[in-house]
Motif scaffolding. Sequence first.
Motif: not given
Length: 246
Positions: A93-96, A226-246
């Motif tokens: 549920g919501d309990l780790p 910024e880094f572009n590959r095949d005109r796809q910009t890597v978003s610097e706003g994407e943050q590292l987040s934990p993986i949640v497994v239920n």
Amino acid sequence: MKTSKADLPFWQQLILLSVGGINLIVLLIIFSLWHTSDRALNFVGNLFKPQPVKLKIDSSTLIVERLQNLQELTTTVQTMEKIVPTSAERKLGDLPIATTRLLYIAQGEIRAGVDLGELTSQDIQIDRQRIEIDLPTAKILDRKIDVDRSRVYDYDRGFLNLGPDVAPQLQTLAQRSTLQEIVKTACDGGILDNANLRAQESISQLLTNLGYERVKVNTTVPASCEFNRDRQTVSEGEQLSPIVVN
């Protein structure tokens, strides 16, 4: 009975002198035409003779092709090490219930330079032994993780190993975060300014070796980093987040 010129009337003497002068002029003209006939014929013949086609090489195009063969000119390479903590939670549920933690030490590499394939003949002006060239804008050409030098420093699934066993996913998450971080760190450190300076030095030396006495290489201040590959910009706003497994 012979008549001398002195016995002739004046007007007849004048006619004789005139006729003699005309004859002399005609003789001189004939002699002149005979003397110059060969040159005259050659001149007339050359007017109608097909001339060989002169082939010219556009020097600016030749230089462009030579530089384009270099393709991407890497002028700056930076390597850095990042320690990246990642985690994944198992919840009821919501309990780790348990948390898995992975500590990843990543060795990243980033390359910056100019793409000489973007050069055109309009970017080069040549005047005898003087050449001026406008280089394309410096940019991030590549970024990568050196997997041979990177490693998992610690992997802990928590109490009684109840945490989810997701090491590959956490490692991928850490690598993605590292790629973003090394670009940001390199940009903040002025990697593109350094790449511009190195490119200017390299191309100036190359053109000097080609025989140009006066060389001017212009660079462009990058609008963004910024880094572009095949005109796809890597978003610097994407943050590292934990993986949640239920």
